[in-house]
Design a protein around this motif. Sequence first.
Motif, PDB file in Angstrom:
ATOM      1  N   TRP A 119       0.974  -1.295  -0.099  1.00 15.49           N
ATOM      2  CA  TRP A 119       0.069  -0.266   0.007  1.00 15.49           C
ATOM      3  C   TRP A 119       0.685   1.115  -0.353  1.00 15.49           C
ATOM      4  O   TRP A 119       0.096   2.225  -0.770  1.00 15.49           O
ATOM      5  N   LEU A 120       1.918   1.347   0.826  1.00 18.02           N
ATOM      6  CA  LEU A 120       2.701   2.024   0.610  1.00 18.02           C
ATOM      7  C   LEU A 120       3.331   2.568  -0.745  1.00 18.02           C
ATOM      8  O   LEU A 120       3.676   3.971  -0.857  1.00 18.02           O
ATOM      9  N   VAL A 121       4.132   1.923  -1.186  1.00 14.29           N
ATOM     10  CA  VAL A 121       4.641   1.591  -2.571  1.00 14.29           C
ATOM     11  C   VAL A 121       3.419   2.136  -3.515  1.00 14.29           C
ATOM     12  O   VAL A 121       4.584   2.660  -4.285  1.00 14.29           O
ATOM     13  N   LYS A 122       2.147   1.615  -3.484  1.00 10.26           N
ATOM     14  CA  LYS A 122       1.429   2.541  -4.206  1.00 10.26           C
ATOM     15  C   LYS A 122       1.362   3.628  -3.774  1.00 10.26           C
ATOM     16  O   LYS A 122       1.623   4.672  -5.347  1.00 10.26           O
ATOM     17  N   ILE A 123       1.381   4.140  -2.733  1.00  8.44           N
ATOM     18  CA  ILE A 123       0.755   5.514  -3.123  1.00  8.44           C
ATOM     19  C   ILE A 123       2.317   6.451  -3.401  1.00  8.44           C
ATOM     20  O   ILE A 123       2.081   6.759  -4.222  1.00  8.44           O
ATOM     21  N   ALA A 124       3.588   5.610  -3.681  1.00  2.26           N
ATOM     22  CA  ALA A 124       4.496   5.937  -3.464  1.00  2.26           C
ATOM     23  C   ALA A 124       4.766   6.417  -5.210  1.00  2.26           C
ATOM     24  O   ALA A 124       4.938   7.765  -5.868  1.00  2.26           O
ATOM     25  N   VAL A 125       4.202   5.453  -6.063  1.00  2.00           N
ATOM     26  CA  VAL A 125       4.200   5.348  -7.626  1.00  2.00           C
ATOM     27  C   VAL A 125       3.180   6.486  -7.951  1.00  2.00           C
ATOM     28  O   VAL A 125       3.742   6.867  -8.864  1.00  2.00           O
ATOM     29  N   SER A 126       1.623   5.778  -6.608  1.00  3.67           N
ATOM     30  CA  SER A 126       1.287   7.695  -7.686  1.00  3.67           C
ATOM     31  C   SER A 126       2.001   8.953  -7.693  1.00  3.67           C
ATOM     32  O   SER A 126       1.686   9.766  -8.339  1.00  3.67           O
ATOM     33  N   ARG A 127       2.378   8.841  -6.562  1.00  2.00           N
ATOM     34  CA  ARG A 127       2.830  10.208  -6.350  1.00  2.00           C
ATOM     35  C   ARG A 127       3.947  10.758  -7.938  1.00  2.00           C
ATOM     36  O   ARG A 127       4.004  11.876  -8.025  1.00  2.00           O
ATOM     37  N   ILE A 128       4.225   9.494  -7.995  1.00  3.73           N
ATOM     38  CA  ILE A 128       5.775   9.274  -8.983  1.00  3.73           C
ATOM     39  C   ILE A 128       5.134  10.242 -10.130  1.00  3.73           C
ATOM     40  O   ILE A 128       5.109  10.658 -11.350  1.00  3.73           O
ATOM     41  N   HIS A 129       3.481   9.237 -10.420  1.00  2.00           N
ATOM     42  CA  HIS A 129       2.973   9.592 -11.718  1.00  2.00           C
ATOM     43  C   HIS A 129       2.877  10.701 -11.650  1.00  2.00           C
ATOM     44  O   HIS A 129       2.668  11.360 -12.846  1.00  2.00           O
ATOM     45  N   ARG A 130       1.844  11.421 -10.903  1.00  2.27           N
ATOM     46  CA  ARG A 130       1.758  12.926 -11.033  1.00  2.27           C
ATOM     47  C   ARG A 130       2.995  13.681 -11.109  1.00  2.27           C
ATOM     48  O   ARG A 130       2.723  14.927 -12.038  1.00  2.27           O
ATOM     49  N   ARG A 131       4.150  13.316 -10.490  1.00  2.00           N
ATOM     50  CA  ARG A 131       5.673  13.969 -11.062  1.00  2.00           C
ATOM     51  C   ARG A 131       5.259  14.001 -12.847  1.00  2.00           C
ATOM     52  O   ARG A 131       5.722  14.927 -13.139  1.00  2.00           O
ATOM     53  N   PHE A 132       5.585  13.185 -12.423  1.00  2.00           N
ATOM     54  CA  PHE A 132       5.638  12.848 -14.471  1.00  2.00           C
ATOM     55  C   PHE A 132       4.699  13.368 -15.077  1.00  2.00           C
ATOM     56  O   PHE A 132       5.490  13.994 -16.298  1.00  2.00           O
ATOM     57  N   ARG A 133       3.610  13.141 -14.887  1.00  2.00           N
ATOM     58  CA  ARG A 133       2.700  13.952 -15.753  1.00  2.00           C
ATOM     59  C   ARG A 133       3.061  15.516 -15.616  1.00  2.00           C
ATOM     60  O   ARG A 133       2.317  16.282 -16.595  1.00  2.00           O
TER      61      ARG A 133
END
Length: 227
Positions: A119-133
Amino acid sequence: MGAHFAQQSVSRPDLPAALFFMRLAPTRTRRPAGRDVLVLDGRGGRSEHLSDGDLVRRARAGEDWALEMIYRRHVQLVATTAQRLLRDPSEVEDAVHETFLIAFEKIGQLIDGDALRGWLVKIAVSRIHRRFRAWRFIAFLGGKDPTAILEEQASHDASPEQRAELALIDQVLARMPLRVRIAWVMRNVVGSQLEDVATACECSLATVKRRLADADERMRAHLGDLA
C-alpha cells in the motif's frame, strides 16, 4: 555482492550484469530524530516484533508510536523506489514525505493491515506518476527530464564498460511508456516481487507480466546479447 550494489530480491540470470553495479546512495528523508532510539509500544514493550497488521491497528487506535514505527520500518523501501524512478534528490525526498503524509491521513482506510508494505509503495508510485504528468509540460518548455538515470547511480566499483551498459539501458527505458518503465524498474532495479509491482501499479498480475514481457522484448531488441 558488495554493500554498495543494488539489493535484488529476485534472481534473474537474464538481466544485464551492469544492473548489479548500482549504488544505493543515501536518500535524504525526514527521518525522526534519534534514528537508533528504541521505539516502545504503548505498554512499554519493544515494538519491532509487532507485525504490520498490529502496527496498523494500533495506529488506527490513535497510538502515535505506531505511526513512527511504520515510518522507520518502511521508509527505506519507499525512498529506494522513488530514488530509482526520479532524478532529482529533492523530488525523491518530497515524494517520500508526501507518501507518509497521505498514508498516515488515510491509515483508517487500510482494511488489511498486513498489506501495508504494498500500500505504501502504491501511494509512492502514484505520487511519482503525478510528477511525470506535470513534467511533461515542463519538458516541452525545455525543462530537465525528471527520469532517474541509472548510469548516474552506478557504484564507484562499476567499470567503464558497465557504466556504458547502464547508459544503453537508460536509452531503452526513455523510449518506453511510463507504465511499462515503472513496472520494469520496480521489478529489476528495486527488486520488488510481482505481486508488489501489481499493487503499486494498480493493475492485475497478468497485466504486470504483459508489461514486463513488453519491456524485456524492447530491451532484447535494442541491447541484443546484453539483455
